[in-house]
Design an enzyme around this catalytic site. Structure first.
Site, PDB file in Angstrom:
ATOM      1  N   ARG A 196      11.182  -2.887  11.182  1.00 24.79           N
ATOM      2  CA  ARG A 196      10.190  -2.794  12.053  1.00 24.79           C
ATOM      3  C   ARG A 196       9.815  -3.967  13.033  1.00 24.79           C
ATOM      4  NH1 ARG A 196       5.003  -1.000   8.551  1.00 24.79           N
ATOM      5  NH2 ARG A 196       3.706  -2.151   9.868  1.00 24.79           N
TER       6      ARG A 196
ATOM      7  N   LYS B 154       0.946  -1.177  -0.137  1.00 19.97           N
ATOM      8  CA  LYS B 154      -0.041   0.160   0.102  1.00 19.97           C
ATOM      9  C   LYS B 154       0.939   1.167   0.026  1.00 19.97           C
ATOM     10  CE  LYS B 154      -2.269  -0.925   3.882  1.00 19.97           C
ATOM     11  NZ  LYS B 154      -1.663  -2.198   4.213  1.00 19.97           N
TER      12      LYS B 154
ATOM     13  N   ARG C 177      11.098  -6.902   4.813  1.00 20.64           N
ATOM     14  CA  ARG C 177      11.310  -5.296   4.711  1.00 20.64           C
ATOM     15  C   ARG C 177      12.222  -4.755   5.367  1.00 20.64           C
ATOM     16  NH1 ARG C 177       5.064  -3.143   5.089  1.00 20.64           N
ATOM     17  NH2 ARG C 177       4.960  -4.313   6.844  1.00 20.64           N
TER      18      ARG C 177
ATOM     19  N   ARG D 195      -1.194  -9.845  12.622  1.00 21.05           N
ATOM     20  CA  ARG D 195      -1.709  -8.758  11.945  1.00 21.05           C
ATOM     21  C   ARG D 195      -2.397  -9.156  10.569  1.00 21.05           C
ATOM     22  NH1 ARG D 195       3.853  -6.144  10.670  1.00 21.05           N
ATOM     23  NH2 ARG D 195       2.674  -4.807   9.180  1.00 21.05           N
TER      24      ARG D 195
ATOM     25  N   ARG E 101      -9.508   1.374   8.829  1.00 22.71           N
ATOM     26  CA  ARG E 101      -9.194  -0.218   9.081  1.00 22.71           C
ATOM     27  C   ARG E 101     -10.250  -1.075   9.742  1.00 22.71           C
ATOM     28  NH1 ARG E 101      -3.201   0.366   9.202  1.00 22.71           N
ATOM     29  NH2 ARG E 101      -2.206  -1.870   9.399  1.00 22.71           N
TER      30      ARG E 101
HETATM   31  P1  AMP Z   1       0.973  -0.001   9.207  1.00 27.40           P
HETATM   32  O1  AMP Z   1       2.312   0.525   8.914  1.00 27.40           O
HETATM   33  O2  AMP Z   1      -0.243   0.344   8.365  1.00 27.40           O
HETATM   34  O3  AMP Z   1       0.889  -1.561   9.233  1.00 27.40           O
HETATM   35  O4  AMP Z   1       0.225   0.223  10.675  1.00 27.40           O
HETATM   36  C1  AMP Z   1       1.377  -0.179  11.731  1.00 27.40           C
HETATM   37  C2  AMP Z   1       0.605  -0.224  13.159  1.00 27.40           C
HETATM   38  O5  AMP Z   1      -0.216   1.044  13.314  1.00 27.40           O
HETATM   39  C3  AMP Z   1      -0.749  -1.177  13.150  1.00 27.40           C
HETATM   40  O6  AMP Z   1      -0.248  -2.641  13.251  1.00 27.40           O
HETATM   41  C4  AMP Z   1      -1.777  -0.562  14.156  1.00 27.40           C
HETATM   42  O7  AMP Z   1      -1.176  -0.952  15.271  1.00 27.40           O
HETATM   43  C5  AMP Z   1      -1.576   0.844  13.868  1.00 27.40           C
HETATM   44  N1  AMP Z   1      -2.530   1.414  13.030  1.00 27.40           N
HETATM   45  C6  AMP Z   1      -2.109   1.998  11.922  1.00 27.40           C
HETATM   46  N2  AMP Z   1      -3.455   2.501  11.177  1.00 27.40           N
HETATM   47  C7  AMP Z   1      -4.358   2.072  12.034  1.00 27.40           C
HETATM   48  C8  AMP Z   1      -5.886   2.202  12.038  1.00 27.40           C
HETATM   49  N3  AMP Z   1      -6.472   2.801  11.029  1.00 27.40           N
HETATM   50  N4  AMP Z   1      -6.532   1.787  12.940  1.00 27.40           N
HETATM   51  C9  AMP Z   1      -5.798   1.309  14.141  1.00 27.40           C
HETATM   52  N5  AMP Z   1      -4.584   0.946  14.277  1.00 27.40           N
HETATM   53  C10 AMP Z   1      -3.858   1.416  13.520  1.00 27.40           C
END
Ligand code: AMP
Length: 283
Positions: free
Chosen positions: A218, A63, A174, A229, A140
């Site tokens: 990460r 994404k 990654r 996840r 999400r």
């Molecule tokens: P990502 O980089 O998009 O994988 O996000 C990393 C982490 O941030 C996720 O695993 C969640 O813990 C938190 N996070 C990001 N976006 C959201 C969202 N819209 N709602 C809830 N938690 C989020």
């Protein structure tokens, strides 16, 4: 943008019913004066303002890669809520410790926290004169999608898809440059087609020499957390696909391979090939 930012905050605090918010959002498009960047054929699109798109897809699908490329092409900000969360984690702010525990287990942070972070980011953008956006990682949950729907009109939702075994490999490969923040991937994905799943080849995306010694992983890209996840995505986020499918806004996109194969195909389905040619010609 200003209205969206204010109303997201109100929705997060529970003070504004989304229906009422939606009525007040009638003027949002008028606030966003710059001309449209592009109009995907056959998809709902508001021609009088910059694009307001959402990118959906499992962790590791890409994404961030495709949303950031499109944001540069279309001249709109790429807003990744995961990045907002990581910025907060890296700060000494009061939320950092609380967030670390949640994020490192692969869980979702609360709607209230995420919407507050998003509202702050939108406010900063508003001060810089930004308009339009490509959201990545938000919404999400269906609740977040309803809140967003209550405050603005999303034109299109791109749902990136990739087989699950590849997603895990991609997350584990990654790497991020701790200095410039760019994303790379050391995994060389080469899986055969089987059980109806397509064969996929994705070359590694290796860093240039000056980033090589600064690569970090990460904390939530361990196999256990990635699988968690993915489970959470299937439970909480997949219903968001249905939410937008029902609205006729969902564009499904199966990634055919790495960036060299996927990017031109994505531009084609978004009807943006001319846009890239124009940009290359102007460069
Ligand atoms: P990502 O980089 O998009 O994988 O996000 C990393 C982490 O941030 C996720 O695993 C969640 O813990 C938190 N996070 C990001 N976006 C959201 C969202 N819209 N709602 C809830 N938690 C989020």
């Amino acid at each position: 943008m200003a209205a969206m930012q204010r109303l997201l905050r109100a929705a997060a605090s529970g003070g504004a019913a989304t229906a009422a918010a939606r009525r007040r959002m009638g003027s949002l498009a008028a606030e966003q004066a710059p001309p449209a960047a592009a109009a995907p054929k056959g998809l709902p699109f508001a021609a009088e303002r910059n694009v307001q798109w959402v990118f959906l897809g499992c962790p590791g699908v890409g994404k961030g890669t495709y949303a950031s490329r499109l944001s540069r092409l279309l001249g709109v900000p790429h807003i990744a809520t995961g990045n907002l969360v990581r910025d907060e984690l890296a700060s000494t702010g009061p939320l950092a410790a609380q967030l670390a525990e949640i994020v490192n287990q692969g869980k979702l942070v609360s709607d209230e926290i995420i919407i507050n972070l998003l509202s702050k980011r939108l406010k900063k953008g508003e001060d810089r004169g930004e308009s339009g956006f490509i959201l990545d990682g938000f919404p999400r949950t269906v609740k977040q999608a309803e809140i967003l729907d209550g405050v603005t009109d999303i034109d299109m939702v791109v749902n990136l898809k990739l087989r699950e075994d590849v997603l895990v490999e991609k997350c584990l490969g990654r790497r991020i440059c701790s200095q410039c923040g760019k994303n790379f991937n050391v995994a060389c994905i080469d899986v055969k087609g089987e059980n109806g799943l397509p064969a996929i080849y994705m070359a590694p995306l290796l860093p240039p020499n000056n980033c090589m010694s600064k690569m970090i992983t990460r904390a939530d890209d361990t196999e256990e957390v990635v699988r968690n996840r993915l489970r959470i995505y299937n439970d909480m986020s997949q219903p968001v696909e249905g939410f937008y499918r029902e609205q006729g806004k969902l564009l499904e996109f199966d990634l055919p391979g790495g960036i060299p194969e996927s990017w031109p195909k994505l531009l084609h389905v978004l009807n943006l090939e001319d846009q890239e040619e124009l940009k290359l010609a102007a460069a």
